[in-house]
Write a protein that holds these residues in place. Structure first.
Motif, PDB file in Angstrom:
ATOM      1  N   ILE A 162      19.787  22.784 -19.525  1.00 13.00           N
ATOM      2  CA  ILE A 162      18.350  22.776 -19.808  1.00 13.00           C
ATOM      3  C   ILE A 162      17.556  22.854 -18.512  1.00 13.00           C
ATOM      4  CG2 ILE A 162      16.474  21.259 -20.642  1.00 13.00           C
ATOM      5  CD1 ILE A 162      18.658  20.022 -22.517  1.00 13.00           C
ATOM      6  N   VAL A 163      16.400  23.506 -18.585  1.00 17.32           N
ATOM      7  CA  VAL A 163      15.394  23.409 -17.532  1.00 17.32           C
ATOM      8  C   VAL A 163      14.153  22.770 -18.126  1.00 17.32           C
ATOM      9  CG1 VAL A 163      13.799  24.712 -16.087  1.00 17.32           C
ATOM     10  CG2 VAL A 163      16.213  25.308 -16.086  1.00 17.32           C
ATOM     11  N   ILE A 164      13.699  21.698 -17.487  1.00 24.22           N
ATOM     12  CA  ILE A 164      12.466  21.007 -17.878  1.00 24.22           C
ATOM     13  C   ILE A 164      11.366  21.469 -16.928  1.00 24.22           C
ATOM     14  CG2 ILE A 164      11.316  18.772 -18.096  1.00 24.22           C
ATOM     15  CD1 ILE A 164      14.113  17.540 -18.572  1.00 24.22           C
ATOM     16  N   ILE A 165      10.366  22.163 -17.455  1.00 25.47           N
ATOM     17  CA  ILE A 165       9.310  22.744 -16.625  1.00 25.47           C
ATOM     18  C   ILE A 165       8.053  21.879 -16.721  1.00 25.47           C
ATOM     19  CG2 ILE A 165       7.852  24.767 -16.217  1.00 25.47           C
ATOM     20  CD1 ILE A 165      10.131  26.471 -17.373  1.00 25.47           C
ATOM     21  N   THR A 166       7.804  21.116 -15.673  1.00 21.43           N
ATOM     22  CA  THR A 166       6.619  20.252 -15.587  1.00 21.43           C
ATOM     23  C   THR A 166       5.871  20.542 -14.290  1.00 21.43           C
ATOM     24  OG1 THR A 166       8.123  18.513 -14.792  1.00 21.43           O
ATOM     25  CG2 THR A 166       7.443  18.408 -17.087  1.00 21.43           C
ATOM     26  N   THR A 167       5.873  21.795 -13.911  1.00 21.97           N
ATOM     27  CA  THR A 167       5.099  22.277 -12.765  1.00 21.97           C
ATOM     28  C   THR A 167       3.625  22.373 -13.150  1.00 21.97           C
ATOM     29  OG1 THR A 167       5.738  24.466 -13.560  1.00 21.97           O
ATOM     30  CG2 THR A 167       6.973  23.594 -11.696  1.00 21.97           C
ATOM     31  N   PRO A 168       2.714  22.594 -12.184  1.00 17.34           N
ATOM     32  CA  PRO A 168       1.305  22.826 -12.531  1.00 17.34           C
ATOM     33  C   PRO A 168       1.135  24.019 -13.463  1.00 17.34           C
ATOM     34  CG  PRO A 168       1.537  22.363 -10.186  1.00 17.34           C
ATOM     35  CD  PRO A 168       2.928  22.514 -10.726  1.00 17.34           C
ATOM     36  N   ASP A 169       0.006  24.070 -14.157  1.00 18.20           N
ATOM     37  CA  ASP A 169      -0.222  25.094 -15.180  1.00 18.20           C
ATOM     38  C   ASP A 169       0.014  26.515 -14.679  1.00 18.20           C
ATOM     39  OD1 ASP A 169      -1.030  22.874 -16.567  1.00 18.20           O
ATOM     40  OD2 ASP A 169      -2.980  23.676 -17.171  1.00 18.20           O
ATOM     41  N   ASP A 170      -0.416  26.793 -13.451  1.00 12.39           N
ATOM     42  CA  ASP A 170      -0.289  28.154 -12.940  1.00 12.39           C
ATOM     43  C   ASP A 170       1.141  28.483 -12.533  1.00 12.39           C
ATOM     44  OD1 ASP A 170      -0.482  26.338 -10.812  1.00 12.39           O
ATOM     45  OD2 ASP A 170      -1.295  27.837  -9.451  1.00 12.39           O
ATOM     46  N   LEU A 171       2.043  27.517 -12.652  1.00  9.55           N
ATOM     47  CA  LEU A 171       3.455  27.740 -12.343  1.00  9.55           C
ATOM     48  C   LEU A 171       4.328  27.482 -13.564  1.00  9.55           C
ATOM     49  CD1 LEU A 171       3.669  26.096  -8.789  1.00  9.55           C
ATOM     50  CD2 LEU A 171       3.478  28.528  -9.352  1.00  9.55           C
ATOM     51  N   HIS A 172       3.848  27.861 -14.729  1.00 12.07           N
ATOM     52  CA  HIS A 172       4.651  27.777 -15.948  1.00 12.07           C
ATOM     53  C   HIS A 172       5.349  29.104 -16.241  1.00 12.07           C
ATOM     54  CE1 HIS A 172       2.574  24.069 -17.995  1.00 12.07           C
ATOM     55  NE2 HIS A 172       3.058  23.807 -16.801  1.00 12.07           N
ATOM     56  N   HIS A 173       4.608  30.192 -16.100  1.00 16.35           N
ATOM     57  CA  HIS A 173       5.135  31.502 -16.484  1.00 16.35           C
ATOM     58  C   HIS A 173       6.362  31.885 -15.658  1.00 16.35           C
ATOM     59  CE1 HIS A 173       5.227  35.993 -16.157  1.00 16.35           C
ATOM     60  NE2 HIS A 173       5.112  35.896 -17.470  1.00 16.35           N
ATOM     61  N   GLY A 174       6.280  31.762 -14.336  1.00 12.59           N
ATOM     62  CA  GLY A 174       7.380  32.187 -13.466  1.00 12.59           C
ATOM     63  C   GLY A 174       8.686  31.464 -13.745  1.00 12.59           C
ATOM     64  N   PRO A 175       8.714  30.128 -13.699  1.00 13.72           N
ATOM     65  CA  PRO A 175       9.964  29.429 -13.956  1.00 13.72           C
ATOM     66  C   PRO A 175      10.453  29.567 -15.397  1.00 13.72           C
ATOM     67  CG  PRO A 175       8.172  27.865 -13.561  1.00 13.72           C
ATOM     68  CD  PRO A 175       7.664  29.217 -13.193  1.00 13.72           C
ATOM     69  N   ALA A 176       9.542  29.697 -16.358  1.00 18.94           N
ATOM     70  CA  ALA A 176       9.976  29.883 -17.743  1.00 18.94           C
ATOM     71  C   ALA A 176      10.713  31.205 -17.896  1.00 18.94           C
ATOM     72  CB  ALA A 176       8.777  29.830 -18.687  1.00 18.94           C
ATOM     73  N   MET A 177      10.170  32.261 -17.328  1.00 18.94           N
ATOM     74  CA  MET A 177      10.818  33.571 -17.412  1.00 18.94           C
ATOM     75  C   MET A 177      12.163  33.558 -16.690  1.00 18.94           C
ATOM     76  SD  MET A 177       8.884  35.602 -19.228  1.00 18.94           S
ATOM     77  CE  MET A 177       9.272  37.311 -18.757  1.00 18.94           C
ATOM     78  N   ALA A 178      12.220  32.939 -15.523  1.00 20.50           N
ATOM     79  CA  ALA A 178      13.459  32.888 -14.755  1.00 20.50           C
ATOM     80  C   ALA A 178      14.517  32.052 -15.463  1.00 20.50           C
ATOM     81  CB  ALA A 178      13.188  32.337 -13.363  1.00 20.50           C
TER      82      ALA A 178
END
Length: 457
Positions: free
Chosen positions: A115-131
């Motif tokens: 699993i990857v838990i993405i709790t970065t700032p809002d403007d850094l959601h798209h990049g890590p989610a896609m990756a």
């Protein structure tokens, strides 16, 4: 709830007052069955996760692993702030080779967790989610999904392509209180739903902290506040009503936190000798140093004796010491959204900064009943029987996490969904969350254009 607001609520239900109908002057305590519990038992195997962003939300979801180590093990972290990365790594015993500075660094490695838990700032959601999806990870994605409808759609497309499980952190869906409201709607007590009034009081200190001085103050850097803060509320309305939205209109503005409302002589910072600092409700000295509110943002030293000095240093130099009338904020401090759904159901939502309390309030009007709730107590009037029933969440559920138990409720359901490879175990899967995000983006278009927006389903 204050005595005044509780009396007002009871009066609105006919529970008190000279005009109360015969037979319902007193609350009839009739227990509904307990709210759906978020505990489904242990997963078949312990799952592993990488957390991207070790701030408040990253620690919230990471806290589940600390409490239930047989279900989840955090084995990696990506965090650019050294003290946060160090503390998070120590808490979860993360080896040095799995500690990364940015999310990009973590994806330079072959897949090494479930699993990857993405709790970065809002403007850094798209990049890590896609990756993460490209690498084959299952994803827990903090809301909002991304900064634009186009970015949200790209994540959805990638999720479909990879047949992955993505849970969006619409945690209210997993709160026993909000699930109880859903249960009452679905069991027919209220008859046909006619209209809904829903209210989110942000609370004035929370507003000044997060949306005037804090990380969510500038729309371009994060999201419009209707998504950054209130996509929870649009989502819960969509879930409760369970009908397609047809039309959306919205109005709102930034009316108070701007320079023309600054007191005479107010400097740029609260620590620069402001003449009204002692009486200002938004004084950074009062909020952070004197009252020690919301100081988690400062990453204070372990030695509590040094906290006072560290806080003063932060508000003297950092963003949280700025005068609320001299910040670079541009998000709304009040906004309303009006919605029409299928079957002629109407809903109104108010987001307000200027309250002294938090906790959402809801009224639901049905053909056979009326519901009022405040995140703790539910009062239901049954028109057929004349009964008034009261349900208190604490009488039925032990709340062990934030958002009324929703934080850990989400984690429980997400881990079971991943373990069983069954997305139907998630209430806030990506498809469902896209629907309420669309409502938010359209509300913002309506606010800016002063037009009613038709929803393309």
């Amino acid at each position: 709830m204050s005595l005044y607001s509780r009396r007002a609520a009871l009066k609105s239900l006919g529970i008190i007052g000279l005009t109360a109908p015969v037979g319902i002057q007193q609350i009839i305590h009739k227990d509904y069955r307990p709210a759906t519990s978020f505990h489904q038992g242990r997963t078949k195997k312990k799952l592993t996760a990488i957390t991207m962003g070790a701030g408040s939300r990253g620690n919230t979801y990471g806290g589940y692993a600390a409490k239930y180590p047989d279900e989840l093990d955090i084995i990696g972290v990506a965090e650019p702030i050294s003290i946060r990365k160090e503390r998070y790594s120590n808490l979860h015993n993360i080896p040095r080779e799995n500690q990364f500075t940015t999310w990009e660094h973590a994806f330079n490695r072959p897949k090494f967790a479930d699993i990857v838990i993405i709790t970065t700032p809002d403007d850094l959601h798209h990049g890590p989610a896609m990756a993460a999806l490209e690498k084959g990870y299952q994803v827990l994605l903090e809301k909002p999904i991304a900064q634009s409808w186009e970015e949200c759609s790209e994540i959805l497309q990638k999720q479909k392509e990879k047949d992955a499980i993505v849970a969006v952190c619409h945690v209210l869906r997993y709160s026993p209180y909000f699930r109880k409201v859903k249960e009452i709607i679905d069991n027919g007590t209220l008859g046909k739903m006619v209209s809904v009034q829903h209210f989110e009081p942000i609370e004035h200190i929370h507003m000044s902290h997060s949306f005037v001085r804090g990380n969510w103050r500038v729309e371009a850097d994060t999201n419009p506040i209707i998504l950054a803060k209130s996509c929870h509320d649009l989502d819960i309305l969509r879930w409760w009503i369970d009908k397609e939205p047809k039309y959306i209109s919205s109005f709102g503005s930034l009316s108070w936190f701007k320079k023309e409302n600054a007191p005479e002589g107010a400097p740029k910072r609260c620590t620069d000798g402001c003449p009204v600092e002692s009486t200002c409700p938004y004084s950074a000295i009062k909020i952070y140093h004197k009252n020690r509110q919301r100081t988690y943002v400062f990453d204070l030293p372990d030695d509590k004796a040094k906290h006072g000095e560290a806080i003063m240093d932060e508000i003297t130099k950092g963003p949280y010491g700025r005068c609320v009338y001299h910040c670079d904020n541009d998000v709304m401090d009040h906004q309303i959204v009006s919605m029409e759904f299928e079957d002629d159901i109407t809903a109104s939502f108010n987001m307000e900064a200027f309250t002294n309390y938090g906790g959402r309030r809801t009224r639901i009007m049905g053909s056979m009943g009326h519901l009022y709730g405040d995140e703790t107590d539910l009062y239901v009037s049954n028109f057929r029987t004349g009964e008034l029933t009261h349900w208190n969440v604490h009488d039925h559920v032990e709340i062990s996490s934030g958002h009324g138990g929703g934080d850990y409720g989400l984690m429980q359901d997400f881990l079971h969904a991943v373990d069983k490879k069954d997305v139907s175990l998630l209430s806030s899967n990506l498809d469902a969350s896209m629907e309420s995000h669309q409502m938010g983006f359209l509300a913002e278009q309506s606010r800016k254009s002063k037009k009613t927006m038709q929803v393309d389903n």
